[in-house]
Structure formats: C-alpha cells, structure tokens
Design a protein around this motif. Structure first.
Motif, PDB file in Angstrom:
ATOM      1  N   PHE C 198      38.380  35.068  49.593  1.00 28.25           N
ATOM      2  CA  PHE C 198      38.696  35.971  48.772  1.00 28.25           C
ATOM      3  C   PHE C 198      37.190  37.025  48.760  1.00 28.25           C
ATOM      4  CE2 PHE C 198      38.974  40.646  47.215  1.00 28.25           C
ATOM      5  CZ  PHE C 198      39.920  41.163  48.541  1.00 28.25           C
ATOM      6  N   LEU C 199      36.444  36.479  49.641  1.00 29.91           N
ATOM      7  CA  LEU C 199      34.640  36.662  49.713  1.00 29.91           C
ATOM      8  C   LEU C 199      35.042  38.730  49.316  1.00 29.91           C
ATOM      9  CD1 LEU C 199      33.632  35.186  52.898  1.00 29.91           C
ATOM     10  CD2 LEU C 199      33.425  34.947  50.492  1.00 29.91           C
ATOM     11  N   PRO C 200      33.493  39.228  48.657  1.00 34.98           N
ATOM     12  CA  PRO C 200      32.466  37.897  48.020  1.00 34.98           C
ATOM     13  C   PRO C 200      32.939  36.987  46.646  1.00 34.98           C
ATOM     14  CG  PRO C 200      31.965  40.230  47.541  1.00 34.98           C
ATOM     15  CD  PRO C 200      33.373  40.114  47.965  1.00 34.98           C
ATOM     16  N   ALA C 201      34.101  36.634  46.617  1.00 31.39           N
ATOM     17  CA  ALA C 201      34.770  35.764  44.777  1.00 31.39           C
ATOM     18  C   ALA C 201      34.171  34.226  45.981  1.00 31.39           C
ATOM     19  CB  ALA C 201      35.744  36.119  44.391  1.00 31.39           C
ATOM     20  N   PHE C 202      33.657  33.382  45.120  1.00 31.81           N
ATOM     21  CA  PHE C 202      33.372  31.688  45.387  1.00 31.81           C
ATOM     22  C   PHE C 202      32.892  31.318  47.096  1.00 31.81           C
ATOM     23  CE2 PHE C 202      37.751  33.322  43.279  1.00 31.81           C
ATOM     24  CZ  PHE C 202      37.007  33.129  41.754  1.00 31.81           C
ATOM     25  N   ARG C 214      38.050  29.860  37.537  1.00 28.21           N
ATOM     26  CA  ARG C 214      37.907  30.953  37.204  1.00 28.21           C
ATOM     27  C   ARG C 214      39.554  31.472  36.701  1.00 28.21           C
ATOM     28  NH1 ARG C 214      38.015  34.113  34.214  1.00 28.21           N
ATOM     29  NH2 ARG C 214      37.521  36.269  34.837  1.00 28.21           N
ATOM     30  N   ILE C 219      44.917  34.657  45.196  1.00 29.42           N
ATOM     31  CA  ILE C 219      43.447  33.713  46.406  1.00 29.42           C
ATOM     32  C   ILE C 219      43.998  33.999  47.431  1.00 29.42           C
ATOM     33  CG2 ILE C 219      43.424  31.291  44.924  1.00 29.42           C
ATOM     34  CD1 ILE C 219      45.323  30.545  47.571  1.00 29.42           C
ATOM     35  N   ASP C 231      28.349  33.341  54.858  1.00 30.89           N
ATOM     36  CA  ASP C 231      29.547  33.862  53.819  1.00 30.89           C
ATOM     37  C   ASP C 231      28.768  35.262  53.833  1.00 30.89           C
ATOM     38  OD1 ASP C 231      30.337  31.527  54.264  1.00 30.89           O
ATOM     39  OD2 ASP C 231      30.499  31.009  52.640  1.00 30.89           O
TER      40      ASP C 231
ATOM     41  N   PHE D 198      39.094  42.926  42.097  1.00 31.82           N
ATOM     42  CA  PHE D 198      39.433  41.519  42.245  1.00 31.82           C
ATOM     43  C   PHE D 198      38.448  40.425  41.319  1.00 31.82           C
ATOM     44  CE2 PHE D 198      40.473  37.645  44.101  1.00 31.82           C
ATOM     45  CZ  PHE D 198      42.100  37.611  44.290  1.00 31.82           C
ATOM     46  N   LEU D 199      38.098  40.153  40.511  1.00 36.66           N
ATOM     47  CA  LEU D 199      37.175  39.509  39.905  1.00 36.66           C
ATOM     48  C   LEU D 199      37.722  38.400  39.958  1.00 36.66           C
ATOM     49  CD1 LEU D 199      37.044  40.688  35.802  1.00 36.66           C
ATOM     50  CD2 LEU D 199      35.740  40.625  38.186  1.00 36.66           C
ATOM     51  N   PRO D 200      36.637  37.034  39.757  1.00 39.92           N
ATOM     52  CA  PRO D 200      35.069  37.432  39.919  1.00 39.92           C
ATOM     53  C   PRO D 200      34.270  38.438  41.209  1.00 39.92           C
ATOM     54  CG  PRO D 200      35.265  35.330  41.313  1.00 39.92           C
ATOM     55  CD  PRO D 200      36.697  36.377  41.284  1.00 39.92           C
ATOM     56  N   ALA D 201      34.931  39.207  41.954  1.00 42.41           N
ATOM     57  CA  ALA D 201      34.173  39.473  43.199  1.00 42.41           C
ATOM     58  C   ALA D 201      33.236  40.554  42.145  1.00 42.41           C
ATOM     59  CB  ALA D 201      34.973  39.834  44.113  1.00 42.41           C
ATOM     60  N   PHE D 202      32.381  41.704  41.680  1.00 38.81           N
ATOM     61  CA  PHE D 202      32.203  43.208  42.296  1.00 38.81           C
ATOM     62  C   PHE D 202      32.301  42.992  40.813  1.00 38.81           C
ATOM     63  CE2 PHE D 202      34.527  43.583  45.781  1.00 38.81           C
ATOM     64  CZ  PHE D 202      33.159  43.664  46.343  1.00 38.81           C
ATOM     65  N   ARG D 214      30.142  46.513  50.457  1.00 39.52           N
ATOM     66  CA  ARG D 214      30.093  45.025  51.116  1.00 39.52           C
ATOM     67  C   ARG D 214      31.125  44.989  52.351  1.00 39.52           C
ATOM     68  NH1 ARG D 214      30.413  41.612  53.641  1.00 39.52           N
ATOM     69  NH2 ARG D 214      30.780  39.583  53.653  1.00 39.52           N
ATOM     70  N   VAL D 216      34.358  45.251  51.944  1.00 38.86           N
ATOM     71  CA  VAL D 216      35.799  44.170  52.179  1.00 38.86           C
ATOM     72  C   VAL D 216      37.217  45.067  52.365  1.00 38.86           C
ATOM     73  CG1 VAL D 216      34.816  42.962  50.052  1.00 38.86           C
ATOM     74  CG2 VAL D 216      36.689  45.536  49.931  1.00 38.86           C
ATOM     75  N   ILE D 235      41.755  35.581  33.029  1.00 37.73           N
ATOM     76  CA  ILE D 235      42.351  36.529  33.529  1.00 37.73           C
ATOM     77  C   ILE D 235      43.876  36.543  33.304  1.00 37.73           C
ATOM     78  CG2 ILE D 235      43.195  36.948  35.954  1.00 37.73           C
ATOM     79  CD1 ILE D 235      40.025  36.528  36.501  1.00 37.73           C
ATOM     80  N   ASN D 281      39.525  29.122  28.991  1.00 40.48           N
ATOM     81  CA  ASN D 281      39.233  30.547  29.162  1.00 40.48           C
ATOM     82  C   ASN D 281      40.106  30.974  30.797  1.00 40.48           C
ATOM     83  OD1 ASN D 281      37.483  32.619  29.146  1.00 40.48           O
ATOM     84  ND2 ASN D 281      36.746  32.034  31.018  1.00 40.48           N
ATOM     85  N   LYS D 282      41.634  30.291  30.366  1.00 35.98           N
ATOM     86  CA  LYS D 282      42.522  30.670  31.311  1.00 35.98           C
ATOM     87  C   LYS D 282      44.222  31.190  30.594  1.00 35.98           C
ATOM     88  CE  LYS D 282      41.231  27.351  34.525  1.00 35.98           C
ATOM     89  NZ  LYS D 282      42.228  25.896  35.369  1.00 35.98           N
TER      90      LYS D 282
END
Lengths: 287, 287, 287, 287
Positions: C198-202, C214, C219, C231, D198-202, D214, D216, D235, D281-282
């Motif tokens: 799911f851009l921009p993640a990963f 993470r 996903i 990307d 939607f972590l880890p984005a942004f 971006r 999205v 999360i 961390n999960k």
C-alpha cells in the motif's frame, strides 16, 4: 513437506475435551502444529481442527482413526474425519460458457498454489474446451436435451466419470445448470458453487440484473456448498465491491467477475486445506 | 461562505442540454462551482446537479427558478428543484430506545459538520430524553396504545409539530415503528431510514438474527428513503463488515451498530448537501 | 461497435469551457456519449473526458484534432489527446518468475474483455515461457549479466522490439527489475507497474516482509505509472485486504497475489479505456 | 454476569502447554468459557488467552496467580497476567480540540457498551470542556507554555491525577501533543493512540495533506500503543476508506474522522476485553 494428520471433529461441548485430545496426541509423541477450536454456546457444540506431525507419532497412520473412534467417538458423541496431507484431494470442475473462474482455478493449479489434482473438466457446452486444452486437462461435454429426455443418461455418465477418476470434491465454476439430487447426495458438503450475488439477496437467475433493478450500492459474490435447495447451502465465503448509479447491468457483470473468481478460489483453498467444518447449514472456517 | 444556487434536474436525454444550461449560467455571469451529470442510457434519462455562485449572477435569486422553468422545463420535459446554500434544511430525528445513531447525528451537528438545524427529536419512548437534554434539543414523546386507539391522534400531533417547526426532512435513527402513509406522502423522498441489514437481504424484523441464522460471512447496513413498502425505498448508502462463525447474534448487533451510524450519517450528509436525485425507486448520488 | 472519438484534456479553469466544447461537438452533429469533468480548485485546473459518436459527425476524423487545436488549444492553454475506439492500443507485458498477474492479464485478453492487442511478452527469465506458449504469444528473454556489461545491448534490443511491434503501453506484471530511464522517457505515463504494498508504505524490496515486520493489520497493492523515481509515480489504483497476527510473511505473499492481479488489471482496464489523466504526479480517473 | 478469570500468557512454545493448562483449570472445577491460542513459528513463541468461570473454581481468586506462577511460570519460562471481569479498568481520555473521537468514546460509555470507568478527561485546551460537561465527567486543562518552561510541572500534575484516579489505561483521542517518556514508561502498552493515516505511511504531522499530496486512492487510520518512538508502537487496528481525485485535503479530513473514531473505539474495546497481547512491537488480537 513432512507428513501430518489433520483431525476435524464436532461434538456436544463438555469439559476436558481439548485437554484430553491434546494429551492423546502429545503422549503418543505427536507434535501439534495447529490447533483451533470453537464452541457454539447457543447449540452447546464443540468444533476442533487439530493437525500434528506423523514422523514421530507412535500410532501407525492406518490405525489412528480406529484409536480415536474407540477412545472418544462414543464417549463424547463425536463426529470426526481424518486427513493426511500427503493424500491430495481430487477435484472436478464443472463449467458452462464463462472462462474467468476456470482460468483462475487452473492458473493457481498450474502455479502449484494448491495440493490438489484436477483430472477432469466437465461441461454442458463445447465453448471452454480450448481452455482445458491450454492446460492439458481432459474436457468432457454432456448436453442435456431441451426435452430432458437424456437427463438420466447424462447424470449417469457424469457419476461414472467422477467415480472412475476418484473425485473427492466438485467445483461449479459458473456452471449454469442445476446439479441432480443424486450428485448432491453423493458429495454432501463437497460441491462448491459460486453464486454471483451477496446471498441471500438475489437468489436464482440474473442476480446482477436484480441488483441493478433494486438500486443497491454494493454487489457481492457468495461461495457455498450445494444442497438440495437452490442457493441455500452453507456459505463458505463472501465478498463485495462498491458500485454506483453509473453502473449498468453490463458493468455489474464485469465488476462481478473479479469478485466471483476470488471468492470461489478462497473457498476452494479452504476446502483443500481441510479448514471447513459444516454444521446445521453453516460453516466453521478455521484460519 | 459565498451564496450559491444548486439546481437538481432530470429530463429525457437530448442533445445540447448541458451546453445550453451551462451557457445560460455563464452568460448571466454565474461562476459554475460544480457540475456533475449522468445519463441513464437504458431509460434515456438525463440527470444533472449544477451549483454556481450568486454574487455576480444577473438574475435575482427569487426569479431564477421562474426563468429556468420558462426557458427549459417544458421544452425539455424537465423536473427540477433549486436550493440556496444559505437556507439551511431543518431536520427532525425520530428515535426509539437505542442511542448510537442519535449520538452520532448530534455529535456531528454540535461539531458544526452540517449546515442543518435540528429543532426537535420525536420518540415513542422516554428512554433517550437524557441524550436530547445533553444537547439541549426539545424531545417529544408520543406513544401509540397497544390497541392503536390513539394512532390517528399521535400522527396528527406529530404532523403538526413537523409543520410548526418547518421540518424539511426526517431521519429515522433506529425508530422501531412503521411511519404512517400520510407522513410518507407529506415527505416524499425526504424521510431517511437506517435498516440494519444489507438490503434486500433480511427485510423486516431482527435482521441480525436472520443473518446469523443464515450463516452469512458479511453483514451490512442500508440507508434509504422511506416509501409505502417496507424497506423497499430508494437506497442511498450501504456498507458492510466481515464476520465469522465465531459471531453470535449479540456480537452482530454490536458490530452492526458502528455500521448503522456511519451509513446513516453518510446518507444525511448527502441529503443536506443536496447531492441526491431519486428516479424510479433508485438514487443518483453525486460526489 | 460504432466508431467514437474520445478527447482527454486539461487546461487552466476558465468560464465557459464545457459549454464551448459541448457546443462544438453538438453543432457538428456529434452525439455525446460520455462527459466527465473535474476541476482542481487548489491548482485552478480543469480536466475533461468527452466521447462522442463519429457516424454523423461532420468533421472528418483525421481533421478533428487539428480543428480542436486551432480553435481551443492556444486560447485555453489546453493540453489534449484524441483517441478513436477502433484503434486498439498495443500492450507489451514484462514478467519475471511469478505467473499470477500474467495469467490474469492473458485470461482477460483471451476472453475478449479488453479492446487491446498483446503482440509480445518480455522477460529476464525463461520461467514463464510455458504461459506465453499456452496463449500463443511470442516470448522474448533478455538477461542482463551480473556485471551489467550487456545492459545497454539488452535495453536497445527491447526498445527495438517495442518499436517494431508499435507498442503503445507497457505492463510490468511483477517484473523484478528496474526499468531504464530511456524506456521511461519513451513511454511517459504509459508504463504501468504493480507494487505489492500500500504505497507509500513499504517502498522497495520485500514489502510483505516489511509489512509483517511492522505488524500492520491490513496489506495492500498499488498500481502506478512508472517514473524515474522508484515506486513514486502517479498512483492509478490501490486495494487492501485485512490480515491478522496469525499471518506469516508467506501467507501475506499468498493473500497479496490476489490483490496484485486485481489491482493491476483494474489499472490496465482504465488505461485501455482512456479514462486516466495524469497531472502533477497524480491521476484523475474517470468512471 | 458471572465472575470469571482471564489469563493472558506467552512463553517459548513447548509440547503439552495447552493440555496442561486446560487440565489445571478443569481439574479444579473451572468451566472454560473461552480459549484461544496462537503459535508464532518464526520466533517459537506460544500465546494464549483463557477465560473460565470462577463460581465453582476450587482455588480462591486471590491465590490463582500464585498457583499459576508456582506451577508453570518458571517451568515454561512464561509471562502472564490475570484479570477478573468484575474489576473494571479505569480509563483516562486525553483530547485537544477535535470532538469526534471523544463523543464516540463517551456515547459508548454512556450507553453501557463497555465495562469501564472514565473518571477524567485531560486536555491542553479548554475547547472540549462542554463535551465533558454534557457527560458529567471532570475535565482538567494543563497547557504547556511555548517555552516549555512548565513542561515538568504539567507532566507531574497529570501523573498525580492519573495515580489519584487509579487509571489503568489511557486513550489519546486526537491528542495533538507528544506524551512524555515518563508517562510511556508508567503505562507500557497501556496508552492507545489514534493516528490519522494508514501507518507506516504518513508518519507525523498532517497525514491527510501528505496523502493528498501523494495522490493515494485509499486513506486509513491506525490505532496503536504508544512507545518512545513516534507513531511506531504496536498496531492494534487499522481501517481504510476509498477516495478519489475529487477529494481535497478538507474532504479527506472529513472522511477520515469516521475512520478515526471507529478504529480507535475498536482498539479500546479489545483492550477493555483483555484480548490484546503485545510481543516484539506487535499485537496478538484474540477474537
């Protein structure tokens, strides 16, 4: 791939079942790889899927079911089935004229996604023979006459082929014909259908047209086991996609195709992995 | 907030409509802020929403509808309605015993999310008076007797209140009672209901129990305009959430509450923004 | 299929554009089949897609673009492109070792879902030649040496093939190699990639492993046009699927495959239908 | 509501753990109401949640943890925590200026959805005092000076209040300030934040603007436990909503609000029900 056994069972809920069964496997040197269970409080029923490695298991594999039956079946009023991961299920696909579900199934099969054999594809039309040929799978066509005069012969021929090919379950990949009661009885909870609506909405013919007519904002697809009653068997998987007033019956058909193939393949995956239990016209689907 | 006019219209599709209407607004110095249109090819119908700034518009606002009617209505066989963004719709809320939809509506109202007034909340039970009091909104209770002997009086009293408060649309926020035909006729496509299922599945009472009984894998909620036929009016918005065999009727009720309030509030938002057109028991929802 | 013309354009927003353009088409006897427009208020830009029937259109098709340019391009500072529905785009597919996206594209192509030609499949590995052969499409393999000594020759050979086959756009169907800057320049906003997150993640390599690491609960997959930066090109379509702590990196890969193929095919559909406009590294996607 | 005990534990995976623990409960006359377990094969870790009725349980409730620790903790290298359903968690809410999450939390609390107490709301602004007053919950305001000169005093005052009110967990309901390291240490995996992406984005500030920039096609919200690193804690829950090129940063903020409040409340529900285990961390989230 190490050999494993998978036990699926259900029985009235009682104290100590999990403890007893896990102890039975552990005591006999089985390494439990997977355990999932579910209690239906309303009906007081207990459901379990347990998978363990056979390499070090003391009881020989052809005796396991006997032991479990002797020790637990009567005592717990239990119904159970046992599978081995190195005995692959054998799947027959029934199709009519639309290729999207068939391609999706065969692409997964060819890519090795599934531990399954597909010895035959059966149809009431010649249309998809080219797909079967692309994948080198025998394609059989039997058409029922308009006056249904050869219905019995066709069903007999199909039943024989399924028997000869030792088919363990059937997938109706947009097969536009009613399955005979005899076949349903021969494969109870082992015929998977894909219905192109969010059941129980829009049962029967032309569900996308029904959906368009009603003006819904979301359409769906439903995979389910086939029972005697049309589109009323235990639901395995559903999914949906958002639509709008701009959609036409034709665009619903187009969007629906993607849903249908994914929802059907998810159900087939769960069936092949023996992660589905059925009870009272519902499914328990383990992760 | 600059004053704007919003025109919603539909008519048989003909060449040149968009061109003509945009020219009409542009020629009269209106700055078009929003234009969305849709053609239903099947029915040959044209639908449009157009919003423009009034500041520089040459035609005075109380004459606009007259001009449009004179110039276009008969010629195009057009039905249209005109709204001004500085005239706020007035909304009545009907509730019974459950607070989740009511709280969601009032929290948005209080936070200033909507250009709307809410002069009254009407109920058949005292239960939610405390919520109305938290938000300082008058709360009226009228209960219909078991023998329905006071049904007419109650409906009369409600109708009078709605009239007195100049209510322009009604929101049934889990109001567990059938709306009278007279009220439906008085507010055609202006009464919004939330039904706690993915319509047309599970019409009527206890839809979560019906869903659980059927063993579906997804549940939904549907907001729709109320018509004479139960749960059969034009659908405005639907949404769904995935469930599993582990869910009970009680957990469906719990999960459904979140769906219901969000789906209802989305419909109310679209209604307040005058982005809904209805035609042949369906909605056209503009972005 | 009646012949139609489709005009995609963008320009600074000004009064009267829609009115003028629809009038131009209507006056010249074109029947407008589709009109969608969008105004980006922030940038003050106007975007439009308009499609009309050519049968009765007075201006000959090889003169249409000239007329539009003469009449409007300079005046409105407009950029536009014109397409005819009877001139099919020609698509090249690049693949590496995974078959799921390739099968999905070819199954749709073979079933006639798309008005497109696919004259070649290009790869850096022999692995998927059998799929190309199943569908009778020429399969070309060029591998770049580890020391990259033949990089230039390979890119030249690929560019020649694309030219020879008059390829109009490229689909990277899980092609695990960076596209050369020259190819990106030769096909600006005409190379569609599928990234399995799911851009921009990963961004970058092994996104499912990154996602698992993470601990995300959902996903995604992202189809986008390829630009010089990895990307980071304009996003065309995204979709997601819910996961849980029970998922492993392997099960994410498995679940992700279904997302990837559907998200890629949706992007390809929109591209073939000429419903995508790009501006400032974003896409406008018409319905 | 019958009294129950809930044990959450994790330890290195070994044969016989489930069998032993269920036997322990069953042998001591505890009726198991709920058992869910999960094995992380990668790390070789075993996680379990088990809940049983206390009415007939032989071991007195203040001795249960001692027994479990003596019998199993060292032997299995186990970490565990024990909860009783009749001891309600005590929750503090931190807010800044936006009311939507706060209203959603309080509406659920008031409707009795949760077995929780909310003795205080803490803020850095006066803005939402009226909401606290609507629900009769004490509202405390401490603002940190621009020069941060009173930072230490504020944090001390907050810590004292939390201690005085015997707060067991904290919910940051769009609290736009960084939590001090001391508070994070005092409430490890007991501070729940909602991040509007939607972590880890942004990560970080203005995620909706980042998302719009971006381009999205889907936006999300993420609830997570707060750790020392910004937006990087375990999360708990995520959800998404589809957007389009027509959305502005403002409409993303509007659509995002619904996501945020639902995603935050789902996390709070799971936390109150003691269905969350954290490891590396999960989160492991039981049904």
């Amino acid at each position: 791939m190490k050999p494993t056994a998978t036990l699926l069972l259900h029985c009235p809920d009682q104290k100590g079942i999990i403890s007893e069964l896990t102890k039975f496997i552990t005591d006999n040197q089985g390494n439990i790889l997977y355990l999932d269970q579910y209690v239906d409080k309303q009906d007081g029923m207990f459901f379990m899927r347990i998978e363990w490695e056979l390499t070090t298991f003391i009881i020989p594999r052809d005796k396991i079911l006997e032991y479990i039956k002797t020790l637990y079946t009567q005592r717990y009023n239990m119904e159970c089935s046992l599978y081995f991961n190195d005995i692959r299920p054998r799947m027959a696909i029934f199709v009519s004229k639309m290729s999207h579900c068939l391609y999706d199934l065969l692409a997964r099969y060819k890519a090795g996604e599934w531990e399954v054999d597909i010895p035959c594809i059966i149809s009431n039309h010649e249309d998809l023979r080219y797909v079967a040929e692309q994948f080198n799978i025998p394609y059989y066509v039997w058409s029922i006459n308009k006056d249904h005069s050869n219905k019995y012969e066709v069903e007999q021929a199909e039943a024989e082929l399924l028997k000869k090919e030792r088919i363990t379950f059937i997938v109706l990949a947009r097969y536009m014909q009613i399955i005979s009661d005899d076949m349903v009885k021969a494969y109870p909870n082992h015929i998977i259908n894909i219905h192109h609506s969010f059941l129980p909405a829009f049962i029967g013919a032309r569900p996308y047209h029904q959906a368009w007519e009603r003006g819904v904002k979301i359409i769906g697809a439903t995979s389910h086991y086939v029972t005697a009653e049309l589109d009323a068997g235990p639901i395995i998987e559903q999914d949906v996609v958002r639509i709008s007033h701009k959609d036409t019956p034709e665009s619903l058909v187009r969007k629906g195709r993607d849903l249908e193939k994914i929802v059907l393949s998810r159900a087939v995956t769960k069936h092949i992995e023996r992660k589905i239990l059925t009870y009272h016209n519902k499914t328990i689907i383990f992760n």
